[in-house]
Design an enzyme around this catalytic site. Structure first.
Site, PDB file in Angstrom:
ATOM      1  N   ASN A   9       0.882  -1.175   0.000  1.00  0.00           N
ATOM      2  CA  ASN A   9       0.000   0.000   0.000  1.00  0.00           C
ATOM      3  C   ASN A   9       0.916   1.220   0.000  1.00  0.00           C
ATOM      4  O   ASN A   9       1.470   1.573   1.036  1.00  0.00           O
ATOM      5  CB  ASN A   9      -0.899  -0.022   1.249  1.00  0.00           C
ATOM      6  CG  ASN A   9      -1.687   1.265   1.415  1.00  0.00           C
ATOM      7  OD1 ASN A   9      -1.808   2.049   0.459  1.00  0.00           O
ATOM      8  ND2 ASN A   9      -2.222   1.502   2.595  1.00  0.00           N
ATOM      9  N   LYS A  11       0.185   4.214  -0.219  1.00  0.00           N
ATOM     10  CA  LYS A  11      -0.461   5.411   0.345  1.00  0.00           C
ATOM     11  C   LYS A  11      -0.223   6.598  -0.609  1.00  0.00           C
ATOM     12  O   LYS A  11      -0.081   6.399  -1.807  1.00  0.00           O
ATOM     13  CB  LYS A  11       0.043   5.700   1.752  1.00  0.00           C
ATOM     14  CG  LYS A  11       0.030   4.457   2.644  1.00  0.00           C
ATOM     15  CD  LYS A  11       0.110   4.806   4.094  1.00  0.00           C
ATOM     16  CE  LYS A  11       0.302   3.544   4.898  1.00  0.00           C
ATOM     17  NZ  LYS A  11      -0.006   3.719   6.298  1.00  0.00           N
ATOM     18  N   HIS A  95      -9.589   1.091   4.708  1.00  0.00           N
ATOM     19  CA  HIS A  95      -8.316   1.314   5.406  1.00  0.00           C
ATOM     20  C   HIS A  95      -8.586   2.267   6.574  1.00  0.00           C
ATOM     21  O   HIS A  95      -9.394   3.196   6.454  1.00  0.00           O
ATOM     22  CB  HIS A  95      -7.278   1.903   4.444  1.00  0.00           C
ATOM     23  CG  HIS A  95      -5.907   1.916   5.041  1.00  0.00           C
ATOM     24  ND1 HIS A  95      -5.517   2.862   5.956  1.00  0.00           N
ATOM     25  CD2 HIS A  95      -4.851   1.085   4.872  1.00  0.00           C
ATOM     26  CE1 HIS A  95      -4.259   2.611   6.326  1.00  0.00           C
ATOM     27  NE2 HIS A  95      -3.836   1.530   5.673  1.00  0.00           N
ATOM     28  N   GLU A  97      -7.075   4.706   7.665  1.00  0.00           N
ATOM     29  CA  GLU A  97      -6.878   6.132   7.352  1.00  0.00           C
ATOM     30  C   GLU A  97      -8.103   6.699   6.640  1.00  0.00           C
ATOM     31  O   GLU A  97      -8.453   7.870   6.825  1.00  0.00           O
ATOM     32  CB  GLU A  97      -5.589   6.318   6.535  1.00  0.00           C
ATOM     33  CG  GLU A  97      -4.349   6.088   7.415  1.00  0.00           C
ATOM     34  CD  GLU A  97      -3.115   5.588   6.689  1.00  0.00           C
ATOM     35  OE1 GLU A  97      -3.070   5.640   5.448  1.00  0.00           O
ATOM     36  OE2 GLU A  97      -2.190   5.126   7.385  1.00  0.00           O
ATOM     37  N   GLU A 166      -5.728  -4.980  10.445  1.00  0.00           N
ATOM     38  CA  GLU A 166      -4.715  -3.951  10.660  1.00  0.00           C
ATOM     39  C   GLU A 166      -5.017  -3.194  11.945  1.00  0.00           C
ATOM     40  O   GLU A 166      -5.811  -2.232  11.928  1.00  0.00           O
ATOM     41  CB  GLU A 166      -4.710  -2.965   9.492  1.00  0.00           C
ATOM     42  CG  GLU A 166      -4.373  -3.586   8.157  1.00  0.00           C
ATOM     43  CD  GLU A 166      -3.724  -2.566   7.228  1.00  0.00           C
ATOM     44  OE1 GLU A 166      -2.603  -2.807   6.798  1.00  0.00           O
ATOM     45  OE2 GLU A 166      -4.330  -1.515   6.975  1.00  0.00           O
ATOM     46  N   GLY A 172       2.095   2.245  10.728  1.00  0.00           N
ATOM     47  CA  GLY A 172       3.043   3.347  10.580  1.00  0.00           C
ATOM     48  C   GLY A 172       3.692   3.778  11.886  1.00  0.00           C
ATOM     49  O   GLY A 172       4.312   4.835  11.958  1.00  0.00           O
ATOM     50  N   SER A 208       3.125  -2.179  10.377  1.00  0.00           N
ATOM     51  CA  SER A 208       4.573  -2.173  10.616  1.00  0.00           C
ATOM     52  C   SER A 208       5.234  -3.521  10.323  1.00  0.00           C
ATOM     53  O   SER A 208       6.151  -3.940  11.026  1.00  0.00           O
ATOM     54  CB  SER A 208       4.881  -1.713  12.039  1.00  0.00           C
ATOM     55  OG  SER A 208       4.432  -0.371  12.222  1.00  0.00           O
TER      56      SER A 208
END
Ligand code: PEP
Length: 244
Positions: A9, A11, A95, A97, A166, A172, A208
């Protein structure tokens, strides 16, 4: 026997020159491997570049989101049919985010998964708890609520999903769920998928993942690979994860 799937991904990272280098290193470094699949999910404008660079290779490509709508007055949105025209095999939906910054609710995520499937694209449906939810002991109910929304929308097509667990606190942050922590949640998700007649769905872990922790995570019974953020931007690191 389920194989392993490793998806990058990117991003909102990249640029034409950097992508060209990364994609050609990936193409040169990855050979078709039984039981292993690799894909990259790139920003929308780079889909034609990914398509041109990866066509005919064993590496698939996809998008990081998709509209829940088919067509019409939805400024800024991209439909699943458009993604299909650029050869996308995957679209990430839900996701954290997107859920956190753009208001994607469980219902919207479910509709996006449905829209992707309708266009022949595999949705990678993300679920995961925040640190606060983990601390309050509600991890299981959160991820099952998120998964159930998607399962009820896609009904008999559940088998065509990919699901990514996730934990939000691991994305991250450099803080990874331990293999045992991740496996515990994956086993819960697997049981729910089995109830929906979709026990063989690829269940990815994300948060991560790096070359040095991927093998231990991927060795767990219900972890079928990974969704990789930061580490997917470096070809050697991403390829090492894909081989783990
Ligand atoms: C992600 O964005 O899906 C992700 C897992 O990011 P990272 O690997 O950087 O934690």
């Amino acid at each position: 026997m389920r194989g392993k799937l490793v998806v990058g991904n990117w991003k909102m990272n990249g640029g034409l020159a950097a992508n060209a280098a990364l994609l050609s290193e990936l193409r040169a470094g990855w050979t078709e491997t039984a039981g292993r699949s690799v894909a990259v999910c790139v920003p929308y404008p780079y889909l034609p570049q990914a398509q041109a660079a990866l066509a005919g290779s064993p590496i698939a490509w996809g998008a990081q989101d998709v509209s829940e709508h088919d067509t019409g007055a939805y400024t800024g949105e991209v439909s699943a049919r458009m993604l299909a025209e650029f050869g996308c095999r995957y679209a990430i939906v839900g996701h954290s985010e997107r859920r956190q910054y753009y208001g994607d609710t469980d219902a919207i995520v479910a509709a996006k998964a449905q829209a992707a499937l309708k266009a022949g694209i595999t949705p990678i449906a993300c679920v995961g708890e925040t640190l606060d939810e983990r601390d309050r002991g509600v991890t299981e109910s959160v991820v099952l609520r998120q998964l159930d929304a998607v399962l009820s929308a896609v009904a008999s097509e559940a088998k065509s999903l990919v699901v990514a667990y996730e934990p939000v606190w691991a994305i991250g942050t450099g803080r990874t769920a331990s293999p045992a922590e991740a496996q515990a949640v994956h086993a819960t998700l697997r049981a729910r998928l089995a109830d929906a007649g979709a026990a063989s769905v690829a269940l990815l872990y994300g948060g991560s993942v790096k070359a040095d922790n991927a093998a231990a995570l991927f060795a767990m019974a219900d972890i079928d690979g990974g969704l990789i953020g930061g580490a997917s931007l470096k070809a050697t690191e991403f390829l090492a994860i894909a081989r783990a």
